[in-house]
Scaffold this active site. Structure first.
Site, short mmCIF file in Angstrom:
data_model
loop_
_atom_site.label_atom_id
_atom_site.label_comp_id
_atom_site.label_asym_id
_atom_site.label_seq_id
_atom_site.Cartn_x
_atom_site.Cartn_y
_atom_site.Cartn_z
N ASP A 150 -34.73 -80.03 -143.39
CA ASP A 150 -33.79 -79.43 -142.46
C ASP A 150 -32.37 -79.64 -142.95
O ASP A 150 -32.08 -80.61 -143.67
CB ASP A 150 -33.94 -80.04 -141.07
CG ASP A 150 -35.24 -79.63 -140.38
OD1 ASP A 150 -35.81 -78.61 -140.78
OD2 ASP A 150 -35.65 -80.34 -139.45
N ARG A 151 -31.49 -78.79 -142.51
CA ARG A 151 -30.09 -78.86 -142.93
C ARG A 151 -29.49 -80.25 -142.68
O ARG A 151 -28.74 -80.77 -143.51
CB ARG A 151 -29.30 -77.79 -142.16
CG ARG A 151 -27.81 -77.76 -142.47
CD ARG A 151 -27.15 -76.63 -141.70
NE ARG A 151 -25.74 -76.54 -141.98
CZ ARG A 151 -24.93 -75.60 -141.50
NH1 ARG A 151 -25.43 -74.67 -140.70
NH2 ARG A 151 -23.66 -75.59 -141.79
#
Length: 344
Positions: free
Chosen positions: A159-160
């Site tokens: 995930d970012r």
């Protein structure tokens, strides 16, 4: 006999053949709607949703949803679509990578050989593009060729806002083997998190099914009843490595399945101790005054089969905001072992 002129505004003829396309290794974990947007950028979301609802689009022969995460090698059934260049993704050369971005990427490298590159992805850098994202790792991979003709390929994602170990393949053959390892659960993953509160007991297993749900603020993952529609089994082993009384705990998390946002939901809903900085799943309860309001989730280490044989073990040091939190809470900042490739 003359041929009647074709109107310049007439729609292109419909394709008569059903297509089947294979998901490339570097497209693993991409949402199905984003896969279509990449390959057929003029296909509207409404038309895509209609074809999904009616079962015209299928993945490995099964009905799918827009948010279905793809696996390398899966077969996508594509119904007849209007032909012509308007529906084919324009083949644009990758945007140039600036010298500053190239230096940033090279500093991320934890390990490199002829088949594999392992990065320490920083918090806040997206792995792949999406709505509103103009800067992401996938667009900058040309800077990591290191003299090889082939561009590195993504074989999994983070995930970012999750930092840590991210593996790239340096060839199509390596990508296929690595993607199969991740898909077959042959990869051992260790994450570190700082949780708000202290789980009880101090070690155990979270076996909590999850399902993706749509809402006014976009998709999110939520607990689901076993056997419920769209529910997928999700299992995480955890243990407390240290704690600041009952205020916060340093957790080791070992996901045995790979559901979207699995660790975040398992900590918040399964243990009742949300990950620090996780406002999406923990709300105000995921914040501690005086500490960075950033997600405290770090992909600490991977142990995986190397494409050329043997096993590769790589660990990533903590990101700066987690180092700051460790110092604040009095947790010992551990040494990061060097990468190791060994026989099984």
């Amino acid at each position: 006999m003359s041929t009647p002129p074709v109107s310049a505004t007439a729609p292109p003829p419909a394709a008569t053949a059903i297509q089947h396309r294979s998901v490339a290794p570097e497209e693993a974990d991409t949402r199905l709607d984003r896969w279509f947007r990449r390959h057929f950028p003029r296909l509207t979301q409404g038309a895509l949703q209609k074809m999904l609802r009616t079962g015209q689009i299928r993945v490995d022969g099964k009905r799918a949803e827009a948010g279905t995460r793809l696996l390398a090698g899966q077969q996508i059934r594509i119904p007849p679509l209007p032909e012509g260049p308007a529906l084919e993704a324009p083949r644009r050369p990758p945007r140039p990578v600036s010298p500053e971005e190239a230096r940033l990427l090279e500093r991320m490298v934890l390990y490199r050989d002829a088949s594999v590159i392992v990065l320490n992805k920083p918090h806040g850098l997206a792995v792949q593009g999406g709505p509103g994202l103009t800067r992401h790792l996938d667009a900058m991979l040309d800077a990591l060729r290191f003299g090889q003709e082939e561009r590195p390929r993504l074989v999994h994602r983070l995930d970012r806002d999750t930092s840590g170990v991210l593996v790239l393949a340096r060839s199509a053959a390596a990508a296929a083997k690595l993607a199969a390892a991740f898909r077959g659960r042959d990869v051992e993953k260790i994450y570190w998190a700082v949780a708000v509160g202290r789980p009880a007991p101090a070690a155990g297993r979270i076996d909590l099914p999850l399902a993706r749900q749509s809402g006014p603020r976009g998709e999110r993952t939520a607990p689901a009843e076993p056997g419920a529609d769209k529910a997928a089994r999700a299992v995480t082993d955890y243990r407390v490595l240290d704690a600041a009384q009952r205020r916060a705990a340093w957790l080791e998390l070992r996901p045995l399945t790979g559901r979207t946002h699995q660790l975040r939901v398992h900590c918040a809903q399964g243990l009742g101790t949300p990950i620090l900085g996780d406002g999406k799943y923990g709300g105000a309860a995921a914040m501690i005054e005086g500490l960075p309001p950033l997600l405290h989730l770090h992909a600490r280490a991977l142990r995986l089969p190397h494409p050329e044989g043997g096993v590769l073990e790589v660990a990533a040091p903590l990101p700066p905001h987690m180092e700051e939190t460790f110092a604040f809470l009095g947790f010992d900042r551990p040494r990061t072992p060097p990468p190791r490739r060994a026989s099984r």
